[in-house]
Motif scaffolding. Sequence first.
Motif, PDB file in Angstrom:
ATOM      1  N   UNK A 138     -11.981  13.057  -5.963  1.00  0.00           N
ATOM      2  CA  UNK A 138     -11.204  13.149  -7.206  1.00  0.00           C
ATOM      3  C   UNK A 138     -10.401  11.859  -7.360  1.00  0.00           C
ATOM      4  N   UNK A 139      -9.758  11.736  -8.488  1.00  0.00           N
ATOM      5  CA  UNK A 139      -8.973  10.540  -8.769  1.00  0.00           C
ATOM      6  C   UNK A 139      -7.762  10.471  -7.837  1.00  0.00           C
ATOM      7  N   UNK A 140      -7.528   9.287  -7.278  1.00  0.00           N
ATOM      8  CA  UNK A 140      -6.349   9.052  -6.448  1.00  0.00           C
ATOM      9  C   UNK A 140      -5.630   7.817  -7.000  1.00  0.00           C
ATOM     10  N   UNK A 141      -4.308   7.838  -6.862  1.00  0.00           N
ATOM     11  CA  UNK A 141      -3.475   6.694  -7.273  1.00  0.00           C
ATOM     12  C   UNK A 141      -2.675   6.267  -6.054  1.00  0.00           C
ATOM     13  N   UNK A 142      -2.853   5.019  -5.649  1.00  0.00           N
ATOM     14  CA  UNK A 142      -2.147   4.532  -4.466  1.00  0.00           C
ATOM     15  C   UNK A 142      -0.682   4.282  -4.798  1.00  0.00           C
ATOM     16  N   UNK A 143       0.186   4.323  -3.831  1.00  0.00           N
ATOM     17  CA  UNK A 143       1.587   3.954  -4.076  1.00  0.00           C
ATOM     18  C   UNK A 143       1.675   2.500  -4.537  1.00  0.00           C
ATOM     19  N   UNK A 144       2.651   2.149  -5.368  1.00  0.00           N
ATOM     20  CA  UNK A 144       2.781   0.752  -5.815  1.00  0.00           C
ATOM     21  C   UNK A 144       3.043  -0.181  -4.630  1.00  0.00           C
ATOM     22  N   UNK A 145       2.489  -1.378  -4.735  1.00  0.00           N
ATOM     23  CA  UNK A 145       2.709  -2.399  -3.718  1.00  0.00           C
ATOM     24  C   UNK A 145       2.859  -3.743  -4.424  1.00  0.00           C
ATOM     25  N   UNK A 146       3.450  -4.690  -3.715  1.00  0.00           N
ATOM     26  CA  UNK A 146       3.721  -6.005  -4.292  1.00  0.00           C
ATOM     27  C   UNK A 146       2.513  -6.905  -4.074  1.00  0.00           C
ATOM     28  N   UNK A 147       2.021  -7.496  -5.179  1.00  0.00           N
ATOM     29  CA  UNK A 147       0.881  -8.395  -5.085  1.00  0.00           C
ATOM     30  C   UNK A 147       1.295  -9.658  -4.319  1.00  0.00           C
ATOM     31  N   UNK A 148       0.442 -10.048  -3.348  1.00  0.00           N
ATOM     32  CA  UNK A 148       0.791 -11.175  -2.477  1.00  0.00           C
ATOM     33  C   UNK A 148       0.792 -12.503  -3.231  1.00  0.00           C
ATOM     34  N   UNK A 149       0.023 -12.580  -4.336  1.00  0.00           N
ATOM     35  CA  UNK A 149      -0.101 -13.844  -5.056  1.00  0.00           C
ATOM     36  C   UNK A 149       0.940 -13.948  -6.165  1.00  0.00           C
ATOM     37  N   UNK A 150       0.997 -12.899  -7.043  1.00  0.00           N
ATOM     38  CA  UNK A 150       1.885 -12.954  -8.224  1.00  0.00           C
ATOM     39  C   UNK A 150       3.270 -12.376  -7.957  1.00  0.00           C
ATOM     40  N   UNK A 151       3.400 -11.536  -6.927  1.00  0.00           N
ATOM     41  CA  UNK A 151       4.688 -10.886  -6.656  1.00  0.00           C
ATOM     42  C   UNK A 151       4.968  -9.711  -7.567  1.00  0.00           C
ATOM     43  N   UNK A 152       3.977  -9.280  -8.391  1.00  0.00           N
ATOM     44  CA  UNK A 152       4.163  -8.146  -9.296  1.00  0.00           C
ATOM     45  C   UNK A 152       3.808  -6.840  -8.591  1.00  0.00           C
ATOM     46  N   UNK A 153       4.328  -5.727  -9.165  1.00  0.00           N
ATOM     47  CA  UNK A 153       3.983  -4.410  -8.639  1.00  0.00           C
ATOM     48  C   UNK A 153       2.587  -4.027  -9.120  1.00  0.00           C
ATOM     49  N   UNK A 246       5.086  13.621 -11.995  1.00  0.00           N
ATOM     50  CA  UNK A 246       4.108  14.130 -11.023  1.00  0.00           C
ATOM     51  C   UNK A 246       2.740  13.470 -11.140  1.00  0.00           C
ATOM     52  N   UNK A 247       2.380  12.972 -12.338  1.00  0.00           N
ATOM     53  CA  UNK A 247       1.061  12.350 -12.489  1.00  0.00           C
ATOM     54  C   UNK A 247       0.918  11.120 -11.604  1.00  0.00           C
ATOM     55  N   UNK A 248       2.031  10.391 -11.390  1.00  0.00           N
ATOM     56  CA  UNK A 248       1.967   9.157 -10.602  1.00  0.00           C
ATOM     57  C   UNK A 248       2.701   9.268  -9.275  1.00  0.00           C
TER      58      UNK A 248
END
Length: 649
Positions: A138-153, A246-248
Amino acid sequence: MQNLSFQKKLLFSMAGLLLVALFLLSLLAGNLMQREVSQAMTSEMYSSLEQTRTTASQWVSAKVNVMRALATQLPAYPNGWEAWEERLTLGLDAGDFDLAYVGTPRGDMVQSQPPGELPAGYDPRTRPWYQAARAQQDLVITPPYVDAVTGDLVITMALPLAGEPDSILGADLLISGIVKDLLATQTRWTTQTWMLDQSGQVLAHPNQDRLQQNLSDLLPGVTLQSGIQTVEFEGSSWLLSSIEVPEAGWTFLLLIDATEVNAGLVGLTWQLLSLSLLVILVSCLVLYQLTHSLSKPLVSFQLQLKQISQTLDLSQRIDVRDQAELGDLAKQTNHLLERLSHIIQAIFRNADNLSESAGRLAHTAGLVNQNNNLQQQVSQSMAAAVEQMSSSVAEITSTMEELSASSTQIADHSQSVVDVANLTLDSSKKGAQAMQQLLHRMTEIQQDNAQSLDEIMQLGAKSKQISKVMDLINTLADQTKLIAFNAALEASSAGDSGKRFSVVASEIRRLADSVTDSTLEIEDRIQEIQDSISRLVITSEKGSGSIQSGMDVSAITAEDLNALVQAATKTSNAAQQISLSTKQQKTASSQVVIALRDIANASTHNAQSVRSITEISEEMVSMSAELNQLVHEFRLANHDTKISDRQDQ
C-alpha cells in the motif's frame, strides 16, 4: 450617624449605594472581559489550527491521488524503459514532484526525465521506501528529511504498481514550500507554529537551530493533549494547542505569547477602573450639589424657627422659596405664629384685667376685715368684683374658643398632610409598576438579541456548508486532473495520432488547476466571512452580557422602589395617626371651652362665697404678677410700645 446633619446623612447614604452598585458592576464587567478574551483567543487558535490541518490534508490527498493513478497506468515490465520514463515524466508534472521513479525486484531504477544522479551500485531494493511499500502493499509516506544538496525538507511517497506489485513506484516531494505556508499562521498576538513528526521530532520551526530536536527536549514534561495548556519556553509563558494531520503523520503546534494576552486583559481592567473612579468623582460632585440643594431650604427653615424660639419674637415670620411641601409647612407655621400672636395679645389684656380684679378682690376682702359697719357697701363691692371676674372668665373663654378654632384648622391641615402622604404612596406604586414594565421591556430586548445571535450562528453554519461544497469542487478538480493525466497517458500511447488529444488533455488539466486556485481563493474569502461571523458572535454575546447587567440593575431598582412604597405606606399610616390625634385635641379643646362656659355661669352664683377666697385672692395677685412677667417675655408686632408703657405704670 445620629449626630450628623440631614445633608450629610443623605449624602453618605446615596454615595454608599452608588459605590456598592459600581463595585458590583465592575466585578461583573471584569469577569465578562476575562471570559470574552479567553473565548476569542481559544476560537482563534482552534480556527488557525483547523485551517492548517485542512490545507495539509488536501495537499497530501492530491499527491496521493496522482501516485495511485500513475501506479495504475504504468504497465508491468515493458519491452523498453521509454514507456515508463514517459509516463513517469507526465506524473512528475501532474503531481509537481521533484523526481518520480520505479524500483524493480531485479534492482533496476527507472527515473523520470531528466533523471537524477545515483551513486554507484545504487540498489532500490535496499531503500526503506521500497521495503516498506513492498511489505505493506500500500502507499507509504516516509518521514520528512533534509535534502543533502538543497537543504530543503523532502518526503518520499512509495506505492506498488497495480500490474506488478513487486515493482515499487516512488516519488520525491519537496515540502518546504507548503510547510512555509502552513507555518505562516498569524494572530493578533505573537505566534509560533511548529511541525512535528510521529516521533515528536521538530521538522519545522521559526528558529532553524531547533530543527531535528525532540519536543521533550524543548518543552520538558509537556505532553500533547486536547485543549489549551500553558507551557514555559525560552523564559516566557506560552499558550499551547496542537492538531494532527493523520494522512501524513504530522503534528502542528500553535504557541501564543501568554504575556501579551494577559497584558491586553490588564489594560482593559485598568481602563475599567479608571472609568469607575471618574464616574465615582462625578457622581460625588453631583450628589453633593443635589443634597445641598435639597437640604438648604430645610436648614434655613430650622434656623429661622430656632431664632423665633430663642427670642420669643412672634412678629417674625418664616420665609422659604420652596412652594412644595416645605413651603406649605412654612405657611402653616406662619399662620400658627399669627394665631399665637393674637392669643398672647388677648392674654395680655386678660392678664391685666385679672390682675386688677384680683387686687379689687383682695381690697374688698380687706375692707370686710377692717370695718364690719359697712357691710352693704362691701357686699356691693364684692358683687362688682365677682361680675368683673365673670367678665374676665368670659374673655378667657373667648380666647379658648379661638384656640379651639386654631386646633380645628390644625386638624384640617393634618388631614391635608394625610392626603399628600396618600398621594405620595400612589405615586410610589405607579413608579414601581413603571419599573416592572421597564424590566419586562429589557427581557424582550434580551430575547430579540438572542434571536439575532441564533440567526448569526445559522449564517455561520451556511458558510460552513459552502466550504463543504468548495471541498467537493476541489475533489472534482482533482478527479478532472487525474482524468486529464490518464488521457495524456493514453495519448502518449497512441503516438502521433494522439498528440492533439494530448494538447486537449493538457488544457483540461490547466483548467482544473485554475478551478483549484479559484476554489482556494473562494475558501479564503469564506474563511474571512466565518472569522467576521465569529467576531460578530462575540460582539453579540458582549451586548447580551450588557443587557443582562441592565436587567440586574433594573431588578435592584425595582426592589428599591418596592421598599420606597413600603416606607410611603408607613408615612401614610403615621400621618393618619397624627390626624387622629389632632382631632382628639380638637375635641378636648371643645370640652375645655364648655367647661369655661360653665365656670362663667357658675361665677354669678358665687357672690356669697367671696369671703372664703380671701387667701386665694392674695395668691391670684401673685400669680397674675408672674403671668404678666412671663407674657412680657414675648415680642409682638404693634404691641411692644404698649407693653413698655404698662411696665412703666
